[in-house]
Design a protein around this motif. Structure first.
Motif, PDB file in Angstrom:
ATOM      1  N   SER A   1      -3.991  -8.844   7.693  1.00 46.47           N
ATOM      2  CA  SER A   1      -3.463  -7.623   7.092  1.00 46.47           C
ATOM      3  C   SER A   1      -4.175  -7.247   5.786  1.00 46.47           C
ATOM      4  O   SER A   1      -4.733  -6.156   5.660  1.00 46.47           O
ATOM      5  CB  SER A   1      -1.961  -7.760   6.839  1.00 46.47           C
ATOM      6  OG  SER A   1      -1.463  -6.604   6.203  1.00 46.47           O
ATOM      7  N   TYR A   2      -4.160  -8.142   4.822  1.00 45.35           N
ATOM      8  CA  TYR A   2      -4.683  -7.782   3.505  1.00 45.35           C
ATOM      9  C   TYR A   2      -6.182  -7.495   3.530  1.00 45.35           C
ATOM     10  O   TYR A   2      -6.656  -6.566   2.871  1.00 45.35           O
ATOM     11  CB  TYR A   2      -4.381  -8.886   2.487  1.00 45.35           C
ATOM     12  CG  TYR A   2      -4.750  -8.488   1.085  1.00 45.35           C
ATOM     13  CD1 TYR A   2      -4.032  -7.513   0.396  1.00 45.35           C
ATOM     14  CD2 TYR A   2      -5.836  -9.073   0.437  1.00 45.35           C
ATOM     15  CE1 TYR A   2      -4.366  -7.136  -0.892  1.00 45.35           C
ATOM     16  CE2 TYR A   2      -6.189  -8.704  -0.852  1.00 45.35           C
ATOM     17  CZ  TYR A   2      -5.450  -7.734  -1.506  1.00 45.35           C
ATOM     18  OH  TYR A   2      -5.800  -7.361  -2.784  1.00 45.35           O
ATOM     19  N   VAL A   3      -6.940  -8.285   4.297  1.00 45.20           N
ATOM     20  CA  VAL A   3      -8.396  -8.105   4.300  1.00 45.20           C
ATOM     21  C   VAL A   3      -8.812  -6.791   4.952  1.00 45.20           C
ATOM     22  O   VAL A   3      -9.908  -6.285   4.693  1.00 45.20           O
ATOM     23  CB  VAL A   3      -9.116  -9.288   4.989  1.00 45.20           C
ATOM     24  CG1 VAL A   3      -8.913 -10.558   4.210  1.00 45.20           C
ATOM     25  CG2 VAL A   3      -8.655  -9.453   6.434  1.00 45.20           C
ATOM     26  N   THR A   4      -7.960  -6.219   5.813  1.00 46.27           N
ATOM     27  CA  THR A   4      -8.302  -4.940   6.439  1.00 46.27           C
ATOM     28  C   THR A   4      -7.701  -3.752   5.691  1.00 46.27           C
ATOM     29  O   THR A   4      -7.930  -2.605   6.061  1.00 46.27           O
ATOM     30  CB  THR A   4      -7.820  -4.884   7.901  1.00 46.27           C
ATOM     31  OG1 THR A   4      -6.387  -5.015   7.954  1.00 46.27           O
ATOM     32  CG2 THR A   4      -8.463  -5.994   8.727  1.00 46.27           C
ATOM     33  N   SER A   5      -6.959  -4.030   4.636  1.00 48.09           N
ATOM     34  CA  SER A   5      -6.354  -2.963   3.841  1.00 48.09           C
ATOM     35  C   SER A   5      -7.400  -2.318   2.934  1.00 48.09           C
ATOM     36  O   SER A   5      -8.361  -2.963   2.513  1.00 48.09           O
ATOM     37  CB  SER A   5      -5.212  -3.520   2.995  1.00 48.09           C
ATOM     38  OG  SER A   5      -4.747  -2.563   2.071  1.00 48.09           O
ATOM     39  N   SER A   6      -7.209  -1.058   2.627  1.00 48.63           N
ATOM     40  CA  SER A   6      -8.108  -0.356   1.713  1.00 48.63           C
ATOM     41  C   SER A   6      -7.614  -0.405   0.270  1.00 48.63           C
ATOM     42  O   SER A   6      -8.308   0.045  -0.646  1.00 48.63           O
ATOM     43  CB  SER A   6      -8.255   1.113   2.146  1.00 48.63           C
ATOM     44  OG  SER A   6      -8.826   1.204   3.433  1.00 48.63           O
ATOM     45  N   GLY A   7      -6.403  -0.927   0.050  1.00 50.26           N
ATOM     46  CA  GLY A   7      -5.831  -0.972  -1.285  1.00 50.26           C
ATOM     47  C   GLY A   7      -5.731  -2.380  -1.832  1.00 50.26           C
ATOM     48  O   GLY A   7      -6.126  -3.358  -1.190  1.00 50.26           O
ATOM     49  N   TRP A   8      -5.187  -2.488  -3.035  1.00 46.88           N
ATOM     50  CA  TRP A   8      -5.057  -3.777  -3.696  1.00 46.88           C
ATOM     51  C   TRP A   8      -3.681  -4.400  -3.523  1.00 46.88           C
ATOM     52  O   TRP A   8      -3.501  -5.605  -3.699  1.00 46.88           O
ATOM     53  CB  TRP A   8      -5.340  -3.611  -5.197  1.00 46.88           C
ATOM     54  CG  TRP A   8      -6.756  -3.290  -5.502  1.00 46.88           C
ATOM     55  CD1 TRP A   8      -7.301  -2.059  -5.754  1.00 46.88           C
ATOM     56  CD2 TRP A   8      -7.851  -4.218  -5.582  1.00 46.88           C
ATOM     57  NE1 TRP A   8      -8.651  -2.155  -5.977  1.00 46.88           N
ATOM     58  CE2 TRP A   8      -9.018  -3.480  -5.883  1.00 46.88           C
ATOM     59  CE3 TRP A   8      -7.947  -5.601  -5.423  1.00 46.88           C
ATOM     60  CZ2 TRP A   8     -10.259  -4.070  -6.032  1.00 46.88           C
ATOM     61  CZ3 TRP A   8      -9.196  -6.198  -5.577  1.00 46.88           C
ATOM     62  CH2 TRP A   8     -10.332  -5.438  -5.881  1.00 46.88           C
ATOM     63  N   ILE A   9      -2.694  -3.571  -3.193  1.00 46.82           N
ATOM     64  CA  ILE A   9      -1.327  -4.058  -3.101  1.00 46.82           C
ATOM     65  C   ILE A   9      -1.008  -4.405  -1.649  1.00 46.82           C
ATOM     66  O   ILE A   9      -1.078  -3.538  -0.776  1.00 46.82           O
ATOM     67  CB  ILE A   9      -0.334  -3.005  -3.622  1.00 46.82           C
ATOM     68  CG1 ILE A   9      -0.659  -2.640  -5.073  1.00 46.82           C
ATOM     69  CG2 ILE A   9       1.104  -3.515  -3.499  1.00 46.82           C
ATOM     70  CD1 ILE A   9       0.190  -1.508  -5.626  1.00 46.82           C
ATOM     71  N   PRO A  10      -0.664  -5.662  -1.363  1.00 48.88           N
ATOM     72  CA  PRO A  10      -0.358  -6.042   0.029  1.00 48.88           C
ATOM     73  C   PRO A  10       0.942  -5.406   0.508  1.00 48.88           C
ATOM     74  O   PRO A  10       1.863  -5.182  -0.270  1.00 48.88           O
ATOM     75  CB  PRO A  10      -0.235  -7.566  -0.041  1.00 48.88           C
ATOM     76  CG  PRO A  10       0.107  -7.862  -1.464  1.00 48.88           C
ATOM     77  CD  PRO A  10      -0.570  -6.818  -2.292  1.00 48.88           C
ATOM     78  N   SER A  11       0.978  -5.110   1.804  1.00 46.33           N
ATOM     79  CA  SER A  11       2.168  -4.523   2.400  1.00 46.33           C
ATOM     80  C   SER A  11       3.070  -5.616   2.949  1.00 46.33           C
ATOM     81  O   SER A  11       2.589  -6.534   3.632  1.00 46.33           O
ATOM     82  CB  SER A  11       1.789  -3.559   3.525  1.00 46.33           C
ATOM     83  OG  SER A  11       2.935  -3.183   4.272  1.00 46.33           O
TER      84      SER A  11
ATOM     85  N   LEU B   1       4.929  -5.362   5.356  1.00 48.31           N
ATOM     86  CA  LEU B   1       5.004  -5.189   6.808  1.00 48.31           C
ATOM     87  C   LEU B   1       3.792  -5.790   7.520  1.00 48.31           C
ATOM     88  O   LEU B   1       3.733  -5.800   8.751  1.00 48.31           O
ATOM     89  CB  LEU B   1       5.125  -3.700   7.161  1.00 48.31           C
ATOM     90  CG  LEU B   1       6.372  -2.988   6.638  1.00 48.31           C
ATOM     91  CD1 LEU B   1       6.356  -1.513   7.039  1.00 48.31           C
ATOM     92  CD2 LEU B   1       7.644  -3.658   7.167  1.00 48.31           C
ATOM     93  N   PHE B   2       2.816  -6.280   6.760  1.00 47.22           N
ATOM     94  CA  PHE B   2       1.618  -6.932   7.299  1.00 47.22           C
ATOM     95  C   PHE B   2       0.895  -6.104   8.367  1.00 47.22           C
ATOM     96  O   PHE B   2       0.629  -6.589   9.475  1.00 47.22           O
ATOM     97  CB  PHE B   2       1.967  -8.317   7.857  1.00 47.22           C
ATOM     98  CG  PHE B   2       2.496  -9.258   6.822  1.00 47.22           C
ATOM     99  CD1 PHE B   2       1.665  -9.774   5.845  1.00 47.22           C
ATOM    100  CD2 PHE B   2       3.835  -9.612   6.822  1.00 47.22           C
ATOM    101  CE1 PHE B   2       2.164 -10.639   4.875  1.00 47.22           C
ATOM    102  CE2 PHE B   2       4.344 -10.468   5.859  1.00 47.22           C
ATOM    103  CZ  PHE B   2       3.507 -10.984   4.871  1.00 47.22           C
ATOM    104  N   PRO B   3       0.544  -4.854   8.060  1.00 50.22           N
ATOM    105  CA  PRO B   3      -0.213  -4.055   9.017  1.00 50.22           C
ATOM    106  C   PRO B   3      -1.681  -4.472   9.060  1.00 50.22           C
ATOM    107  O   PRO B   3      -2.248  -4.905   8.053  1.00 50.22           O
ATOM    108  CB  PRO B   3      -0.081  -2.635   8.454  1.00 50.22           C
ATOM    109  CG  PRO B   3       0.016  -2.844   6.968  1.00 50.22           C
ATOM    110  CD  PRO B   3       0.810  -4.119   6.800  1.00 50.22           C
ATOM    111  N   ILE B   4      -2.283  -4.351  10.221  1.00 51.01           N
ATOM    112  CA  ILE B   4      -3.727  -4.547  10.383  1.00 51.01           C
ATOM    113  C   ILE B   4      -4.344  -3.175  10.635  1.00 51.01           C
ATOM    114  O   ILE B   4      -3.924  -2.459  11.543  1.00 51.01           O
ATOM    115  CB  ILE B   4      -4.035  -5.486  11.563  1.00 51.01           C
ATOM    116  CG1 ILE B   4      -3.462  -6.880  11.306  1.00 51.01           C
ATOM    117  CG2 ILE B   4      -5.546  -5.576  11.804  1.00 51.01           C
ATOM    118  CD1 ILE B   4      -3.547  -7.795  12.521  1.00 51.01           C
ATOM    119  N   TYR B   5      -5.344  -2.818   9.820  1.00 49.83           N
ATOM    120  CA  TYR B   5      -5.973  -1.502   9.934  1.00 49.83           C
ATOM    121  C   TYR B   5      -7.240  -1.621  10.778  1.00 49.83           C
ATOM    122  O   TYR B   5      -8.217  -2.273  10.375  1.00 49.83           O
ATOM    123  CB  TYR B   5      -6.284  -0.947   8.551  1.00 49.83           C
ATOM    124  CG  TYR B   5      -5.030  -0.688   7.734  1.00 49.83           C
ATOM    125  CD1 TYR B   5      -4.381   0.531   7.807  1.00 49.83           C
ATOM    126  CD2 TYR B   5      -4.485  -1.686   6.927  1.00 49.83           C
ATOM    127  CE1 TYR B   5      -3.217   0.770   7.082  1.00 49.83           C
ATOM    128  CE2 TYR B   5      -3.321  -1.465   6.202  1.00 49.83           C
ATOM    129  CZ  TYR B   5      -2.695  -0.235   6.292  1.00 49.83           C
ATOM    130  OH  TYR B   5      -1.540  -0.010   5.581  1.00 49.83           O
TER     131      TYR B   5
END
Length: 235
Positions: A108-118, A120-124
């Motif tokens: 989730s976090y490594v595929t996010s474009s932002g700095w704040i983790p979600s 809901l753990f989404p994968i982009y």
């Protein structure tokens, strides 16, 4: 341009491992430009145009691999979608929950474009190339394209019983051969991924066939098993 036989040699006498893990010197005669990583289709000499009836939707092969689990096709994979995808291809409740937790928490976090983790753990899917880990087969390049030469080398190096199938022990040999030094996360990730694949795709004799493995890379294998599973439930 002419090359000497020595300049094309793939085996070094003082490195026995090069003889044990051979490369296919005839691959460029079997398909066009095998060294060129393909963005849209997973190809090999037997499937030069990719998987039949599989739509690439202008996504990289790596994006196609994960997009199966994007059940509502919004470009984001949530843990419950990962769970639904694993259930759809035939895994049980416990394995599906475990897979959803491990995959989404780690990607989730490594595929996010932002700095704040979600929470809901989404994968982009657009950024899935950022989730590529070490100690893998390198069939996906760092942008998510499919490298035919790397795919072929899995079998030329490790398929010692049959040229187009892997036994469980040969699969384990491949995992050991791909390990990078001090890469514990990569080792564990690769072992988990290939364990899931072996459980899903092995045939009755316990082999993973080359075509099944190629279909795993572009996600068409998941589509196949979803249809098979749905057909069994409908009987």
């Amino acid at each position: 341009m002419d090359f000497s036989e020595e300049s094309l040699e793939t085996i070094a006498a003082n490195a026995p491992i090069t003889a044990l893990r051979r490369l296919n010197p005839k691959l460029d005669d079997q398909m066009p430009k095998p060294y060129l990583a393909r963005a849209l289709v997973a190809v090999d000499p037997a499937s030069k145009y990719g998987s039949r009836d599989h739509q690439h939707n202008n996504m990289t092969v790596l994006q196609q691999h994960v997009s199966f689990f994007d059940r509502n096709k919004d470009g984001i994979i949530y843990p419950w979608e990962t769970y639904q995808g694993f259930r759809a291809i035939g895994f049980g409740v416990f394995i599906s929950i475990l897979a959803a937790f491990l995959i989404n928490v780690n990607l989730s976090y490594v595929t996010s474009s932002g700095w704040i983790p979600s929470p809901l753990f989404p994968i982009y899917i657009a950024n899935i190339h950022k989730a590529k880990h070490g100690s893998d087969s390198e069939v996906y390049d760092t942008e998510g394209r499919f490298d035919p030469a790397k795919f072929d080398s899995i079998f030329s190096k490790y398929a010692l019983t049959y040229t187009d199938k892997l036994t469980y022990s040969e699969l384990q040999s491949m995992l050991k051969g791909n390990r990078n030094m001090n890469d514990l996360f990569g080792w564990l990730a690769a072992h988990g991924e290939w364990s899931f694949l072996y459980k899903l795709a092995k045939n009755k004799e316990g082999f993973i066939e080359k075509e099944a493995l190629r279909g795993m890379y572009d996600g068409s294998l998941f589509e196949y098993f979803e249809k098979q599973n749905a057909s069994r439930k409908a009987r």
